[in-house]
Enzyme design. Sequence first.
Site, PDB file in Angstrom:
ATOM      1  N   HIS A  59       0.826  -1.211   0.000  1.00 27.40           N
ATOM      2  CA  HIS A  59       0.000   0.000   0.000  1.00 27.40           C
ATOM      3  C   HIS A  59       0.861   1.262   0.000  1.00 27.40           C
ATOM      4  O   HIS A  59       0.364   2.347   0.267  1.00 27.40           O
ATOM      5  CB  HIS A  59      -0.915   0.028   1.226  1.00 27.40           C
ATOM      6  N   HIS A 220      -6.905  -4.616  -1.645  1.00 27.06           N
ATOM      7  CA  HIS A 220      -6.143  -5.874  -1.716  1.00 27.06           C
ATOM      8  C   HIS A 220      -6.541  -6.684  -2.935  1.00 27.06           C
ATOM      9  O   HIS A 220      -6.310  -7.895  -2.986  1.00 27.06           O
ATOM     10  CB  HIS A 220      -6.378  -6.727  -0.469  1.00 27.06           C
TER      11      HIS A 220
END
Lengths: 335, 208
Positions: A59, A220
């Site tokens: 991330h 995700h």
Amino acid sequence: MSVKKFLNDPDDLVVEALEGLVTASAGRLRLHRDPLWLESAAADADRRVTLVSGGGSGHEPLHSGFVGPGMLDAAVPGAVFASPTALQVVAAVRGVDRGAGVLLIVKNYTGDVLNFQIAAEIAAEEGIEVETVLVDDDLASESDDGPGRRGTAATVVVEKVCGAAAARGLPLAEVAELGRRVAAGARSMAVALEGAVHPGEDVRSFDLAADEVEHGVGIHGERGIDRRPMAGAHELVGALTEPLVAALGLAEGDRAVVVVNGLGSTHLLELYVVFREVAALLEARGIGLARSLVGPYVTALDMAGASVTLVRADDELLGLWDDAVTTTALTWETR
Amino acid sequence: MTATLDRAAARRWMDAFAADFETQRVRLTELDRAAGDGDFGANLRSALGKVQQRLAADPQTARAVFAAVSDAFLDTGGTSGPLFGMWFRALSRALPETDPADVTQLAEGVREGTATVQRLGGAEVGDKTMVDAMVPAVAALTDATGTGPQQALTAAAEAAEAGAASTEDLVARRGRASYVGEVARGVLDPGALAVALFFRAGARALDG
């Protein structure tokens, strides 16, 4: 044949990236190993309460890019899209505690919540005061049962506001309360134009036809709410933003902090188009654009797409937002 | 003649558990693949590898052995790893600073650890999780406080095995298997099975 990426051994990806980050920081960041966590080498003079966040890697710049004066004291990285272990978090908490307590900022995912909670309990047993702020801004994952909304790009705003509050020397309970207020007033929604590819793999997390998008996607590569036809920026961004306005109950005269976030491989040129659409939509409703952030801040590897985050703003939060910050991914003088 | 619950017995117990797990690893992974996400076997193997590394420091009491086991599991990814880590942590803390431990202390540790796992994971008996083997083991150990550790652990193993077997007909309400609903019916819960393996290994390790 795996998709082309800058990799040596995929198992070494997270550590090698952190080594690069720390070297590039020229002494502003420090890496701890066994267990793995990243610490700010520079400190705010008045800070008593310290901040630890973390979560799966992939991330970036979240969370490692937000370590430094005015923001986080430590970031705890897990493997790609996997929670850090409880022992990593405990090590970071012990490492940064200055005796006035530690705030944990946790994105709402089962593994992160469990491991940070265990770490908080172990640290508390050792006499360290710990509070937790849970970030759960993703409107797409709202449901009556189950684990609740996922934590996504509002994490940046929570970390900035709490970091500023800590840097001003506020006590733990107040820093935590501010973080909860930001989280409660924040909602996000994302759309993917292409799925992500895990390092070392050869397929995307989901396949989209040339004429469809994944609406309400997570960070995700989880599937979103539904597949929709590809459309112009005006329509795509409107579909992200309007539900946020409704969910927060934003009305004429209210103000919002806006984060337009790239999910990994969408160009800044496009992100500014996204932002333009959000700003126009808010203006049409008489909602004030209090502050804005445009760029890749909470990514999902190389996913193509963007998220929109709205945060209900007030003078206190905006004052904290404007305080100085010096991190790899977010840096400004007091505004 | 059964052994006392001391450092050496705790080491034999963990060695036996690791060996039994290795023989069952493929089966546990298959079960997890059928109802979960298939990473249970790999995560438990990783944790047990870390146990061996930490036991190389040669902890001097049963309490210290299980503290090392706890740290190894808390240093493992997933959700089962940290939950087992907190279970072993409570077990360690109930044991005395000096060996040997008695059955009352063992029962207290397993009870406290199981309560912690239930609190953190939110699972009750019947939710098709490791708790389905832990709770009956607590009852068996509590009933066995008048006996020796080998007898108590044999009773705990039988209770945990029955509890694990009971998960076969259940639909999961917590944990990864809860995402797949009816698909998990007919599949034993690998976490519950691992708890049963742990107590059976203990019964064997304390036997003479």
